[in-house]
Design a protein around this motif. Structure first.
Motif, short mmCIF file in Angstrom:
data_model
loop_
_atom_site.label_atom_id
_atom_site.label_comp_id
_atom_site.label_asym_id
_atom_site.label_seq_id
_atom_site.Cartn_x
_atom_site.Cartn_y
_atom_site.Cartn_z
N ILE A 130 0.84 -1.20 0.00
CA ILE A 130 0.00 0.00 0.00
C ILE A 130 0.88 1.25 0.00
CG2 ILE A 130 -1.55 1.35 1.49
CD1 ILE A 130 -3.10 -1.23 2.04
N ALA A 131 2.08 1.14 0.57
CA ALA A 131 3.02 2.27 0.56
C ALA A 131 3.43 2.65 -0.85
CB ALA A 131 4.27 1.92 1.38
N GLY A 132 3.26 1.72 -1.81
CA GLY A 132 3.62 1.99 -3.19
C GLY A 132 2.64 2.89 -3.92
N ALA A 171 -1.28 -5.67 -2.84
CA ALA A 171 -0.59 -4.66 -2.03
C ALA A 171 -1.01 -4.81 -0.58
CB ALA A 171 -0.92 -3.27 -2.55
N PRO A 172 -0.15 -5.39 0.27
CA PRO A 172 -0.47 -5.48 1.70
C PRO A 172 -0.21 -4.17 2.41
CG PRO A 172 1.10 -7.20 0.99
CD PRO A 172 1.06 -6.13 -0.07
N GLY A 173 -0.94 -3.97 3.50
CA GLY A 173 -0.63 -2.88 4.42
C GLY A 173 0.37 -3.38 5.44
N GLN A 220 -4.91 -15.83 2.53
CA GLN A 220 -6.29 -16.10 2.09
C GLN A 220 -6.62 -15.34 0.82
OE1 GLN A 220 -8.08 -14.92 5.82
NE2 GLN A 220 -8.34 -17.04 6.50
N MET A 221 -6.12 -14.11 0.71
CA MET A 221 -6.37 -13.34 -0.50
C MET A 221 -5.64 -13.95 -1.69
SD MET A 221 -7.90 -10.78 -1.96
CE MET A 221 -8.37 -9.53 -0.76
N ILE A 222 -4.41 -14.41 -1.47
CA ILE A 222 -3.66 -15.08 -2.54
C ILE A 222 -4.42 -16.31 -3.03
CG2 ILE A 222 -1.60 -16.45 -3.01
CD1 ILE A 222 -0.72 -13.66 -2.98
N PHE A 223 -4.93 -17.09 -2.09
CA PHE A 223 -5.70 -18.29 -2.44
C PHE A 223 -6.93 -17.92 -3.27
CE2 PHE A 223 -9.08 -21.39 -1.19
CZ PHE A 223 -8.53 -22.52 -1.78
N LYS A 224 -7.59 -16.83 -2.89
CA LYS A 224 -8.76 -16.36 -3.64
C LYS A 224 -8.37 -15.95 -5.05
CE LYS A 224 -12.32 -12.73 -3.56
NZ LYS A 224 -12.85 -11.56 -2.83
N ILE A 225 -7.25 -15.24 -5.18
CA ILE A 225 -6.80 -14.79 -6.50
C ILE A 225 -6.49 -15.98 -7.40
CG2 ILE A 225 -4.96 -13.58 -7.76
CD1 ILE A 225 -4.71 -11.73 -5.29
N ILE A 226 -5.79 -16.98 -6.86
CA ILE A 226 -5.44 -18.16 -7.64
C ILE A 226 -6.69 -18.85 -8.18
CG2 ILE A 226 -4.42 -20.48 -7.51
CD1 ILE A 226 -2.38 -19.37 -5.52
N ASN A 227 -7.76 -18.78 -7.42
CA ASN A 227 -8.99 -19.46 -7.81
C ASN A 227 -10.00 -18.53 -8.48
OD1 ASN A 227 -8.95 -22.42 -6.72
ND2 ASN A 227 -7.99 -21.18 -5.13
N ARG A 232 -8.36 -9.35 -11.06
CA ARG A 232 -8.23 -7.91 -11.28
C ARG A 232 -6.76 -7.55 -11.42
NH1 ARG A 232 -11.50 -7.42 -6.42
NH2 ARG A 232 -9.77 -6.25 -5.48
N ILE A 233 -6.50 -6.30 -11.77
CA ILE A 233 -5.12 -5.83 -11.92
C ILE A 233 -4.50 -5.54 -10.56
CG2 ILE A 233 -3.63 -4.07 -12.95
CD1 ILE A 233 -5.82 -3.62 -15.06
N HIS A 234 -5.30 -4.97 -9.65
CA HIS A 234 -4.79 -4.57 -8.35
C HIS A 234 -5.67 -5.13 -7.23
CE1 HIS A 234 -2.11 -1.62 -10.23
NE2 HIS A 234 -3.13 -1.22 -10.95
N TYR A 235 -5.03 -5.63 -6.19
CA TYR A 235 -5.70 -6.05 -4.96
C TYR A 235 -5.01 -5.35 -3.79
CZ TYR A 235 -7.96 -9.87 -7.53
OH TYR A 235 -8.71 -10.61 -8.43
N LYS A 236 -5.80 -5.00 -2.77
CA LYS A 236 -5.23 -4.45 -1.55
C LYS A 236 -5.73 -5.28 -0.37
CE LYS A 236 -5.58 -0.80 -4.51
NZ LYS A 236 -6.44 -0.78 -5.72
#
Length: 267
Positions: A130-132, A171-173, A220-227, A232-236
């Motif tokens: 998120i700092a990015g 993008a993690p916080g 958990q978010m990575i697992f969701k993205i893989i499936n 999307r282009i961006h996740y936070k």
């Protein structure tokens, strides 16, 4: 056959959490470390890889492909923190940070693309921050390196779409990891014009990490993205206010947003 996942920086922190979570879900997970022998009790397979060494990147990819015949998911997680007044950070440390946070991930992507193209499938997830999304005081180099990876992903996606290879950012916080221990920070120099304010901000940054969320949220978010068939282009992922800060930056005038940051960091 279970999907083969390669995670850079898989021996500790967020990468370790992601690797163990995906392994429990039935994925064939390979993590990487510059010194795998230091982690004999690792719950996932570790291969040697230094993101600053192109030859070691290529060797690690060859090992995974030779053992499994495929790489279905690359998670570009290896990264390094850096803090300090930009004026006082040595140039070699700035270059080293970009080598780890930007050039390294690009070279890992280059190494896996031929295999994914041959498979006519693949997913690449770049772990940014998120700092990015904003230039943060005394974290400007980190913000810049992670922000650059966000933009590289946007361009890369369009270049590889014809190969049935997908790419996204997450993008993690702030999360409770050991990132502070491995981070380069410019010393709070006695007599420096930045001494007082940088010292206070550095303490606040460390406190934020220590109070951070459980890295399981990222896993958990990575697992969701893989499936997700079409990511999307961006996740936070992170605390609400950290994610909302990106929305505020988008809608507020620049100087109003800058004032919010100055107030937050008591500058």
């Amino acid at each position: 056959m279970s999907k083969v996942v390669l995670i850079t920086g898989g021996s500790s922190g967020i990468g370790k959490s992601i690797g163990e979570f995906l392994s429990q879900k039935g994925y064939n997970v390979y993590g990487t470390s510059r010194s795998p022998q230091r982690y004999p009790k690792s719950k996932i397979k570790l291969v040697a890889l230094d993101v600053a060494d192109v030859e070691s990147i290529e060797d690690a990819v060859k090992i995974v492909v030779s053992e499994t015949g495929q790489i279905d998911v690359l998670i570009n997680n290896a990264g390094a923190g850096i803090t300090g007044p930009i004026e006082e950070i040595p140039n070699e440390e700035i270059k080293r940070n970009f080598e780890t946070n930007l050039f390294g991930p690009i070279n890992v992507i280059k190494a896996v693309l031929p295999q994914m193209r041959q498979q006519n499938s693949g997913l690449i997830i770049n772990v940014t921050s998120i700092a990015g999304y904003m230039g943060l005081p005394y974290r400007g180099i980190y913000s810049a390196s992670k922000g650059a990876l966000e933009l590289i992903t946007e361009a890369f996606r369009m270049e590889i779409k014809d190969f049935n290879i997908q790419m996204t950012n997450i993008a993690p916080g702030d999360f409770e990891t050991n990132i502070a221990a491995g981070r380069y920070h410019a010393p709070v120099a006695k007599g420096s014009p930045y001494e007082v304010k940088y010292g206070a901000v550095l303490k606040a940054i460390d406190d934020d990490v220590n109070k951070g969320n459980d890295p399981l949220m990222v896993s958990q978010m990575i697992f969701k993205i893989i499936n997700t068939p079409n990511p999307r282009i961006h996740y936070k992922v992170g605390a609400f206010m950290q994610k909302f800060s990106i929305v505020l930056k988008r809608i507020l005038p620049d100087k109003v947003y800058e004032k919010l940051l100055l107030n937050h960091y008591k500058l």
